[in-house]
Design an enzyme around this catalytic site. Structure first.
Site, PDB file in Angstrom:
ATOM      1  N   ASP A  15      -6.574   4.982  -3.209  1.00 40.92           N
ATOM      2  CA  ASP A  15      -5.386   4.529  -2.416  1.00 40.92           C
ATOM      3  C   ASP A  15      -5.594   3.109  -2.262  1.00 40.92           C
ATOM      4  OD1 ASP A  15      -3.081   5.317  -0.596  1.00 40.92           O
ATOM      5  OD2 ASP A  15      -4.242   4.446   0.936  1.00 40.92           O
ATOM      6  N   GLU A  17      -4.114  -0.095   0.519  1.00 44.84           N
ATOM      7  CA  GLU A  17      -3.461  -0.863   1.740  1.00 44.84           C
ATOM      8  C   GLU A  17      -2.973  -2.119   1.002  1.00 44.84           C
ATOM      9  OE1 GLU A  17      -2.011   1.059   3.884  1.00 44.84           O
ATOM     10  OE2 GLU A  17      -3.320   3.075   3.333  1.00 44.84           O
ATOM     11  N   HIS A 158      -3.235   5.886   6.911  1.00 49.32           N
ATOM     12  CA  HIS A 158      -2.945   4.458   6.396  1.00 49.32           C
ATOM     13  C   HIS A 158      -4.122   3.719   6.677  1.00 49.32           C
ATOM     14  CE1 HIS A 158       1.279   5.320   5.798  1.00 49.32           C
ATOM     15  NE2 HIS A 158       1.430   5.777   7.327  1.00 49.32           N
ATOM     16  N   ASP A 163      -6.740   7.937   3.567  1.00 44.21           N
ATOM     17  CA  ASP A 163      -5.731   8.541   2.756  1.00 44.21           C
ATOM     18  C   ASP A 163      -6.352   9.046   1.433  1.00 44.21           C
ATOM     19  OD1 ASP A 163      -3.814   8.120   4.628  1.00 44.21           O
ATOM     20  OD2 ASP A 163      -2.858   6.427   3.647  1.00 44.21           O
TER      21      ASP A 163
END
Length: 206
Positions: A15, A17, A158, A163
């Protein structure tokens, strides 16, 4: 790999960000995490969890979501370094992500610059969920976590690793459902989810 049985493959679940939602407009990764799954289980110690210096300021609105600030990424590795590290980490594995086209877009755009290619098969837990639960259900990560009984503490939502860990558990459970339905090989999964790709395009499933 396409003919391989699902449990004979290694998977890298990841994942990101980011500074924003539009890599084509210059948004960049600020954090990336990944874990490896072998024999249906996460491999202890086989992880990446990196802050990334995006080479631009992180909007306050984005920091409010993922908690990564400009001060936190001072001295962190560059986007180029991190994409190369992830590319090495994922070699020989099936890549898994939730809403994979979004996260992969930040990696694909660096391929020519770095002289690398992501040739891995890619599985998207949004599409796997659609194959398992049908199009009438919602397929956000929050929905899947709740539906499948996966633990995702709110203070980890998040964050790249929070995540990633949740997506990994979601993936394992969805894979088990598909296997129980007789879908045993990677090419069978890819054929199954392809039917849902076009139908879900444009829907927000983050």
């Amino acid at each position: 790999m396409a003919e391989s049985r699902l449990d004979d493959l290694a998977y890298v679940v990841f994942d990101t960000e980011t500074t924003g939602l539009f890599p084509e407009r210059g948004d960049e990764i600020v954090q990336i995490a990944a874990v490896r799954i072998v024999n249906g289980k996460r491999v202890p110690g086989e992880t990446l969890d990196l802050l990334v210096n995006p080479g631009r300021s992180i909007p306050r609105a984005s920091s409010a979501i993922h908690g990564v600030t400009d001060a936190m990424v001072v001295g962190a590795a560059s986007v180029q370094e991190v994409v190369e590290r992830f590319h090495t980490f994922a070699q020989g594995a099936v890549i898994v992500a939730h809403n994979a086209p979004f996260d992969m877009a930040f990696l694909w755009r660096r391929e020519a610059e770095l002289g690398i290619r992501f040739v891995n098969p890619i599985l998207d837990t949004v599409l796997l969920s659609a194959a398992v639960f049908g199009l009438s259900e919602n397929h956000t990560l929050d929905d899947l976590v709740n539906r499948l009984g996966v633990d995702l503490p709110q203070n980890q939502r998040h964050t790249a690793m929070g995540d990633t860990l949740a997506t990994a558990e979601v993936f394992i459970k969805l894979k088990q459902v598909l296997q129980a339905r007789g879908i045993e090989r990677l090419n069978e999964v890819l054929t199954e989810v392809k039917r849902y790709d076009r139908l879900l395009q444009g829907a927000s499933q983050r």
